[in-house]
Design a protein around this motif. Structure first.
Motif, PDB file in Angstrom:
ATOM      1  N   ALA A 155       0.709  -1.317   0.017  1.00  0.00           N
ATOM      2  CA  ALA A 155      -0.064   0.040  -0.058  1.00  0.00           C
ATOM      3  C   ALA A 155       0.895   1.254  -0.127  1.00  0.00           C
ATOM      4  CB  ALA A 155      -1.044  -0.047   1.092  1.00  0.00           C
ATOM      5  N   PRO A 156       0.508   2.304  -0.855  1.00  0.00           N
ATOM      6  CA  PRO A 156       1.509   3.676  -0.826  1.00  0.00           C
ATOM      7  C   PRO A 156       1.552   4.416   0.485  1.00  0.00           C
ATOM      8  CG  PRO A 156      -0.792   3.816  -2.238  1.00  0.00           C
ATOM      9  CD  PRO A 156      -0.486   2.484  -1.727  1.00  0.00           C
ATOM     10  N   GLU A 157       2.358   4.977   0.672  1.00  0.00           N
ATOM     11  CA  GLU A 157       2.255   6.023   1.837  1.00  0.00           C
ATOM     12  C   GLU A 157       1.393   7.053   1.922  1.00  0.00           C
ATOM     13  OE1 GLU A 157       6.398   6.880   3.327  1.00  0.00           O
ATOM     14  OE2 GLU A 157       7.096   4.602   3.315  1.00  0.00           O
ATOM     15  N   PRO A 158       0.970   7.115   2.994  1.00  0.00           N
ATOM     16  CA  PRO A 158      -0.228   8.397   2.905  1.00  0.00           C
ATOM     17  C   PRO A 158       0.253   9.669   2.316  1.00  0.00           C
ATOM     18  CG  PRO A 158      -0.448   7.207   5.038  1.00  0.00           C
ATOM     19  CD  PRO A 158       0.859   6.664   4.206  1.00  0.00           C
ATOM     20  N   GLY A 159      -0.549  10.319   1.621  1.00  0.00           N
ATOM     21  CA  GLY A 159      -0.053  11.630   1.225  1.00  0.00           C
ATOM     22  C   GLY A 159       0.802  11.621  -0.077  1.00  0.00           C
ATOM     23  N   THR A 160       1.519  10.496  -0.362  1.00  0.00           N
ATOM     24  CA  THR A 160       2.383  10.613  -1.618  1.00  0.00           C
ATOM     25  C   THR A 160       1.935   9.522  -2.786  1.00  0.00           C
ATOM     26  OG1 THR A 160       3.373   8.510  -0.731  1.00  0.00           O
ATOM     27  CG2 THR A 160       4.140  10.440   0.057  1.00  0.00           C
ATOM     28  N   LEU A 161       2.454   9.941  -3.713  1.00  0.00           N
ATOM     29  CA  LEU A 161       2.209   9.051  -5.046  1.00  0.00           C
ATOM     30  C   LEU A 161       2.906   7.733  -4.841  1.00  0.00           C
ATOM     31  CD1 LEU A 161       2.587  11.408  -8.069  1.00  0.00           C
ATOM     32  CD2 LEU A 161       0.499   9.889  -7.720  1.00  0.00           C
ATOM     33  N   PRO A 162       2.212   6.645  -5.116  1.00  0.00           N
ATOM     34  CA  PRO A 162       2.876   5.173  -5.055  1.00  0.00           C
ATOM     35  C   PRO A 162       4.117   5.189  -5.715  1.00  0.00           C
ATOM     36  CG  PRO A 162       0.842   5.173  -6.100  1.00  0.00           C
ATOM     37  CD  PRO A 162       1.035   6.303  -5.836  1.00  0.00           C
ATOM     38  N   ILE A 163       5.286   4.491  -5.186  1.00  0.00           N
ATOM     39  CA  ILE A 163       6.332   4.378  -6.036  1.00  0.00           C
ATOM     40  C   ILE A 163       6.062   2.701  -6.293  1.00  0.00           C
ATOM     41  CG2 ILE A 163       8.732   4.069  -6.044  1.00  0.00           C
ATOM     42  CD1 ILE A 163       8.722   6.026  -3.755  1.00  0.00           C
ATOM     43  N   PRO A 164       6.130   2.394  -7.510  1.00  0.00           N
ATOM     44  CA  PRO A 164       6.011   0.834  -7.718  1.00  0.00           C
ATOM     45  C   PRO A 164       7.043  -0.133  -7.242  1.00  0.00           C
ATOM     46  CG  PRO A 164       5.562   2.093  -9.862  1.00  0.00           C
ATOM     47  CD  PRO A 164       5.841   3.064  -8.862  1.00  0.00           C
ATOM     48  N   ARG A 165       6.922  -0.974  -6.358  1.00  0.00           N
ATOM     49  CA  ARG A 165       7.965  -1.547  -5.923  1.00  0.00           C
ATOM     50  C   ARG A 165       8.209  -2.979  -6.412  1.00  0.00           C
ATOM     51  NH1 ARG A 165       9.627  -0.319  -0.667  1.00  0.00           N
ATOM     52  NH2 ARG A 165       8.970   2.084  -0.345  1.00  0.00           N
ATOM     53  N   CYS A 166       7.508  -3.418  -7.283  1.00  0.00           N
ATOM     54  CA  CYS A 166       7.709  -4.692  -8.023  1.00  0.00           C
ATOM     55  C   CYS A 166       8.785  -4.729  -9.196  1.00  0.00           C
ATOM     56  CB  CYS A 166       6.351  -5.389  -8.313  1.00  0.00           C
ATOM     57  SG  CYS A 166       5.472  -6.155  -6.885  1.00  0.00           S
TER      58      CYS A 166
END
Ligand code: BGC
Length: 787
Positions: A465-476
């Motif tokens: 799940a992305p950190e609140p308040g930020t755009l997700p950084i794809p981790r896969c």
């Protein structure tokens, strides 16, 4: 879809080198003037003795057109016909087509940016796509080339030119106008998540390679962007951090790389970076943009902001920013910081006199000049069918073959044989372990990625799940379907080749004990917007998303039992190797692109002789780095190491690296002889020496020239000043001639704000790496200083 955007809510002295013997200055200092390089030759981009008459004629035509500024004159005539609104429309993006941020016509395509054209004057639209190692657009079957750090490891400027050409050919086929790449930030912090996207730690190597790549891209009528200007050395807090760095350090390190790239490559655009430099955002920094890039270097192209790196209207325009990207229109919901600053606000600033009409004209003239000079204006691209995948894959394979670095190749105990290359007929059993070698090869993440044409080879990864308040950084991580295991099996069809996925170290080690050879694959995934916590190989604590076991433990376990252990690395940055003494060979394959599995097998079995050399130092431990930790709480990044970037640090501090800059082994042996060095006119130095292939197989050697400057100048112990890569048959010798330009021997004088070639004795070294115990040396002396 690739949501990479990220905006945090808050947001010699020779004695120092181990090869002291090689550093003793010779007695034959020379003061005579022997040779001066003709000015015109220096201007010709990438001219080579092997270039045919057509290439040289083309280059001369470009040079003539540039001297007369034909493009600039045509551009100025167009500017005179534009309305103010039309001018404003040309200096900002309209959102991000790829993310659906904005309203776009179909011809805007699916890239990172779109600027509509002005049909009444024949001005074409500009469609841009990220292009670090290929075209980063989904569902196009664009070629994933090996990562730029691999390209740098080839030390091959002709290959860099082909790399730039190939990307441009694919962009044009898809209908794109502009290549956002390549990147050139120096690896001051090798844990930066974008190290794989850049060209290593040396300004001359990085600058020359990017210049060639840029020439390649623009030769195919595609605009090239060189990025990210400047001092954007890490991803942590990148949108808010302030790089505090003195003028001399900037000029002799990262800005020198940009200077070479801009002057020789003549890119259409330079992308300013997210960070501040000495308190001012890079995209509104008058020193960087106006004074250095435009006035001093004579850059005639466009300063384009990184995506959401513009922070103001008039201050940015007056400091030298020419294009705001992506300038998401008002009303479109995006995270804060995406503009717009250069649309209605710029119009108001021009109407109110805050920004002059002549400055706006200059912004537009630069864009039109670039479009005309590169050939887009007269021949805009349109989507024209399928990409030539065969050609793309052939280049991907060639780059991987020429950029992998053989770091270690020891004799196998109890034999007279080196661990590599493998001989298929000697093998009855092979154990291959880990790194998803049964599925494919790794690639980096973020805007510098290229989608896998046939889907991700490794499935099952779950995005956190992305950190609140930020755009997700794809981790896969993305893996290309080019399995080393299959390629190894094809090389040794009579051997039993067994694969262990690495999750059970004991099982893999037990199998390795009974095999002729164990090949362990180890990987390190990195991405834009996220720095690595450490240079240790990832384990489940440092990369819980992609790594399910401890790779160091696995390698130790296998090495403790196997007769012969080979480690193959797929990494974007250096890694530490606590197990190094226990394995027999190590091959660094970087992120090797869509034919990586094949290239690795070709190298392991000696069908291709390794010829890559490290463009970046591999330290023994994180604690040896100039910046021991990356602070996430302190927004100030202090360049306290000054000039000591990369190998300069290890040399000056007498810290032994694991593998030095420039290092790389071959299956043959090269010997250097007959060195001559001569001081020439205007502070240039000529160097020549002979390289002989004394081994049994053909191979390529990158012969490097380093210089130690006169003492008392506060310079690091040595710096790379030139190199040549030569292919030699067994027994063949080649004499290499270099003209080292004065600037590569100069220091930056922060009082006069100018380069200075100092009087005194210069030691030149001809070497196979930055720490070659067999380096040849000669010295020359300049009797007087010059600017
Ligand atoms: C990156 C750039 C990239 C841009 C457009 C930014 O996040 O820093 O390198 O070109 O996005 O995708």
């Amino acid at each position: 879809m690739n949501p990479w955007y990220f905006r945090p809510a808050a947001a010699l002295a020779c004695g120092a080198i181990t090869t002291t013997a090689a550093c003793t200055p010779s007695d034959d200092a020379q003061d005579e003037v022997h040779h001066i390089e003709p000015e015109a030759t220096k201007e010709l981009p990438n001219q080579d003795a092997t270039d045919g008459p057509d290439v040289i004629a083309n280059q001369l035509a470009t040079l003539r057109a540039d001297l007369l500024d034909v493009a600039g004159r045509r551009a100025a005539a167009l500017v005179a016909q534009l309305t103010t609104d039309e001018k404003i429309a040309l200096v900002h993006g309209t959102g991000v087509p790829k993310m659906g941020w904005g309203t776009f016509p179909p011809e805007a395509l699916n890239g990172a940016g779109y600027i509509p054209g002005i049909p009444r004057l024949g001005i074409p639209q500009v469609t841009s796509a990220d292009s670090a190692c290929g075209v980063n657009i989904d569902d196009t079957r664009a070629t994933p080339l090996p990562a730029p750090i691999a390209l740098a490891a080839s030390w091959d400027t002709e290959l860099a030119q082909e790399y730039g050409e190939r990307i441009a050919i694919e962009l044009r086929t898809l209908g794109y106008t502009q290549a956002l790449g390549g990147g050139i930030n120096l690896a001051r912090e090798p844990r930066s998540g974008r190290t794989f996207e850049y060209m290593g730690e040396d300004p001359v190597l990085s600058g020359e390679m990017i210049a060639s790549r840029t020439i390649g891209t623009q030769s195919q009528k595609v605009l090239a962007t060189v990025k990210h200007y400047a001092m954007n050395g890490q991803e942590t807090n990148r949108a808010a951090s302030d790089s505090q760095v003195d003028e001399r350090t900037m000029r002799e390190t990262e800005l020198l790389a940009f200077e070479i790239a801009v002057k020789r490559g003549k890119p259409a655009s330079v992308m300013c970076s997210y960070n501040k430099v000495n308190g001012t955002y890079a995209c509104e920094n008058p020193y960087l943009l106006r004074d250095v890039l435009k006035k001093e270097w004579g850059f005639k192209g466009v300063v384009q902001s990184d995506w959401a790196a513009t922070h103001s209207t008039a201050p940015a325009a007056l400091a030298g920013l020419d294009e705001e990207q992506p300038s998401v229109p008002e009303g479109v919901t995006v995270p804060p910081g995406f503009g717009p600053f250069f649309s209605t606000a710029l119009r108001a600033a021009v109407d109110g006199g805050e920004v002059s009409m002549s400055r706006l004209n200059d912004m537009v003239q630069r864009k039109l000049r670039a479009l005309i000079r590169v050939g887009v204006f007269d021949a805009p691209p349109t989507p024209s069918g399928a990409i030539d995948e065969e050609a793309g894959q052939a280049l991907a394979l060639a780059v991987a073959q020429r950029s992998s670095v053989l770091l270690k190749n020891a004799t196998v105990p109890g034999t007279a044989q080196k661990a590599l290359p493998l001989t298929a007929t000697d093998l009855s059993s092979v154990v291959v372990v880990g790194g998803h070698a049964d599925m494919g090869v790794l690639s980096g993440g973020g805007s510098g990625a290229v989608p896998s044409p046939d889907g991700n080879a490794v499935s099952g990864c779950e995005e956190p799940a992305p950190e609140p308040g930020t755009l997700p950084i794809p981790r896969c991580a993305t893996w290309y379907k080019s399995a080393p295991l299959a390629a190894i099996r094809a090389k040794a069809p009579l051997a039993t080749v067994t694969y262990f996925d690495g999750t059970d170290a004991e099982a893999a080690a037990n199998a390795a004990e009974n095999a002729d050879v164990a090949i362990v694959f180890a990987t390190q995934w990195e991405t834009e917007a996220l720095d690595l916590p450490t240079l240790s190989l990832p384990d489940p604590t440092t990369d819980p998303v992609n790594q399910s076991y401890d790779q160091d433990v696995l390698i130790e376990a296998v090495a403790s039992k196997a007769k012969r252990t080979i480690v193959v690395l797929e990494t974007g940055s250096p890694v530490t190797m606590p197990w190094l003494d226990h394995v027999h060979a190590v091959l660094e394959a970087w992120y090797p692109g869509v034919r990586g599995g094949q290239a690795i097998a070709d190298l392991l079995f000696g069908d291709v002789n390794p010829s890559g050399k490290l463009p970046i130092t591999f330290p023994k431990r994180d604690e040896d780095l100039p910046q021991p930790t990356i602070s996430s709480s302190d927004p100030v990044v202090r360049y306290t190491e000054g000039l000591l970037i990369g190998y300069r640090w290890y040399d000056a501090k007498a810290v032994e690296p694991l593998f030095p800059f420039g290092h790389g082994l071959s299956y043959t042996t090269f010997v250097y002889s007959d060195m001559v060095a001569t001081a020439a006119l205007k502070g240039n130095v000529t160097v020549s020496f002979t390289v002989t292939n004394e081994g049994p197989v053909a191979g390529a050697e990158t012969a490097q020239v380093y210089a130690t400057l006169p003492t008392g100048l506060g310079e690091p112990p040595q710096r790379l000043v030139d190199w040549k890569k030569v292919w030699l048959a067994p027994g063949e010798s080649r004499t290499l001639d270099f003209v080292v330009p004065a600037q590569r021997l100069a220091t930056w004088d922060a009082t006069t704000h100018a380069w200075r070639v100092n009087a005194g004795r210069y030691l030149l070294m001809a070497a196979s790496s930055s720490r070659d115990p067999h380096a040849l040396t000669k010295s020359v002396r300049f009797l007087r200083a010059r600017r």
